[in-house]
Write an enzyme that holds these catalytic residues in place. Structure first.
Site, PDB file in Angstrom:
ATOM      1  N   CYS A  83      38.150  43.521  36.452  1.00 35.85           N
ATOM      2  CA  CYS A  83      39.760  42.433  36.835  1.00 35.85           C
ATOM      3  C   CYS A  83      40.751  43.123  36.382  1.00 35.85           C
ATOM      4  O   CYS A  83      41.538  43.312  35.670  1.00 35.85           O
ATOM      5  CB  CYS A  83      39.599  41.137  35.753  1.00 35.85           C
TER       6      CYS A  83
ATOM      7  N   ASP B  27      47.477  37.582  47.726  1.00 33.15           N
ATOM      8  CA  ASP B  27      46.456  37.358  46.277  1.00 33.15           C
ATOM      9  C   ASP B  27      46.771  39.390  45.419  1.00 33.15           C
ATOM     10  O   ASP B  27      46.661  38.900  44.021  1.00 33.15           O
ATOM     11  CB  ASP B  27      45.111  36.897  46.092  1.00 33.15           C
TER      12      ASP B  27
END
Length: 430
Positions: free
Chosen positions: A30, A289
């Site tokens: 992540c 994003d």
């Protein structure tokens, strides 16, 4: 100039991150967890004032009958259910006559319980559930902050949503490990989880300390380009022979749209980008994003409206850069019409003639596009003639010498004629 562009702006998409980079998991790949460095003194909770501004500006800025209010993270459920109850009330407050508002929420599923599911069902939320396949593949990179498995909690969330008739899809990353087991991953979602909508996201992780799209070093968690192509091909071959119209794989649908309409429905496969922006918890709006970083900060919605920021020169430049920086090698590729260099965040290689900007996934994508070209053309032709794309199942069966009984003679509890091994009522008769 901005006014002229704003006048032509019909719709845009905002991914709102009410908890910023805060999450109750610590997945190895992540990149967004590092974004907490942008706001070192923050509590990472979106205020009601910012939430109201997001909803009001998004609704007011749309000139189409459907508007999406999207929540992502980090992990958005950390805000608590009452926050989203208030957000729905704000939607009712600002909704225009005849307008349909769709709510989406991306979650790791850990906190989802009966109460959340009742709320999702009552308010028609579409949920994206992050899951990387069966337990032995999911647990490789996805775990809580103590390194423990959360697979059972995610599976429980899926079952609860099915129980409460909550519409959800699967977001599955394709990484160095699960990419080696494409059919295990696909069949788990289809047969064990009984999910019908899957989004595959390739992991291309830059090795740096910021989480920004900088540098060209790639981590060992990143999917191998050739293996990514094999992963897509293996799943496509099963899907196109038995699951078209029953299982919906976002990437396959996005490529098919290029064949039917000349332009994909996926931002990663369009010539330009810039219509999808990311909203941080404090109202800061970023170009994308994947580009929540200082150089892509457009402004704050407390000072400038979302439509103005999406229409700004800075965002227009960001969006156009996708095509303007496309290497000649890609411009001359026969699959440019359905690829367009894929996502700019993955362009870390140089072309054979030394030009920068080649996508990490290029070799795998080209292999996939070559492999699916004919079946994509067949499905596109079926759709143009007003037929259903799943007609390809019968066409391929006939070509390959497999018989497919007429569906009208198949009982609901009989094996499905597509050869899946499932009952007709659970497959193409669903």
């Amino acid at each position: 100039m901005i006014g002229n562009k704003e006048k032509n702006l019909q719709a845009f998409h905002v991914m709102a991150k009410p908890t910023g980079a805060q999450c109750n998991l610590e997945c190895d790949y992540c990149f967004f967890l590092k974004k907490d460095q942008l706001y070192p003194d923050s509590d990472f909770r979106m205020s009601d004032e910012t939430m109201e501004a997001y909803i009001r500006q998004t609704i007011e800025g749309h000139h189409v009958p459907e508007v999406t209010i999207a929540w992502q993270g980090g992990e958005p459920t950390l805000m608590g259910l009452d926050f989203f109850r208030r957000s729905v009330e704000m939607e009712k407050k600002y909704s225009k006559p005849g307008m349909r508002i769709e709510n989406t929420l991306q979650t790791n599923g850990v906190l989802i319980d009966e109460e959340w599911c009742k709320f999702f069902h009552e308010n028609n939320f579409l949920i994206g559930l992050s899951l990387d396949g069966p337990r032995h593949l999911h647990d490789v990179y996805r775990h809580d902050k103590g390194g423990k498995s959360v697979f059972d909690k995610v599976l429980r969330a899926a079952r609860l949503m099915q129980k409460h008739d909550v519409e959800f899809n699967i977001l599955c990353t394709v990484n160095a490990k699960n990419s080696q087991h494409p059919l295990d991953v696909y069949r788990f979602f289809r047969d064990e989880l009984e999910a019908r909508y899957i989004q595959f996201i390739p992991i291309v992780e830059r090795d740096n300390e910021t989480g920004n799209q900088e540098g060209t070093q790639i981590t060992d968690r990143t999917v191998d380009p050739e293996q990514y192509g094999r992963f897509l091909i293996a799943i496509f071959d099963e899907w196109v022979r038995q699951d078209v119209g029953f299982m919906f794989v976002q990437f396959f649908d996005g490529v098919l749209a290029s064949y039917v309409r000349g332009r994909s429905t996926l931002c990663i496969l369009t010539p330009t980008c810039g219509e999808g922006v990311a909203l941080e918890h404090n109202g800061d709006l970023y170009s994308c994003d994947h580009f929540v970083e200082p150089r892509c900060l457009l402004g704050n919605i407390s000072q400038t409206s979302i439509p103005d920021l999406v229409s700004s020169d800075a965002q227009l430049t960001f969006g156009q850069a996708k095509s303007e920086t496309l290497p000649k090698y890609c411009q001359e590729c026969k699959f440019r019409f359905t690829c367009h260099g894929e996502c700019p965040k993955n362009r870390v290689l140089t072309t054979p003639d030394g030009e920068p900007g080649l996508n990490w996934l290029c070799v795998g994508l080209k292999a996939f596009f070559e492999h699916v070209d004919r079946p994509m053309q067949i499905m596109a032709d079926l759709l143009r003639r007003g037929q259903y794309a799943d007609g390809i199942i019968k066409i391929l069966a006939q070509e390959e010498g497999r018989s497919v009984p007429k569906e009208e003679k198949v009982g609901r509890n009989d094996p499905c004629p597509c050869g899946s091994g499932r009952k007709y009522k659970k497959c193409h008769g669903a």
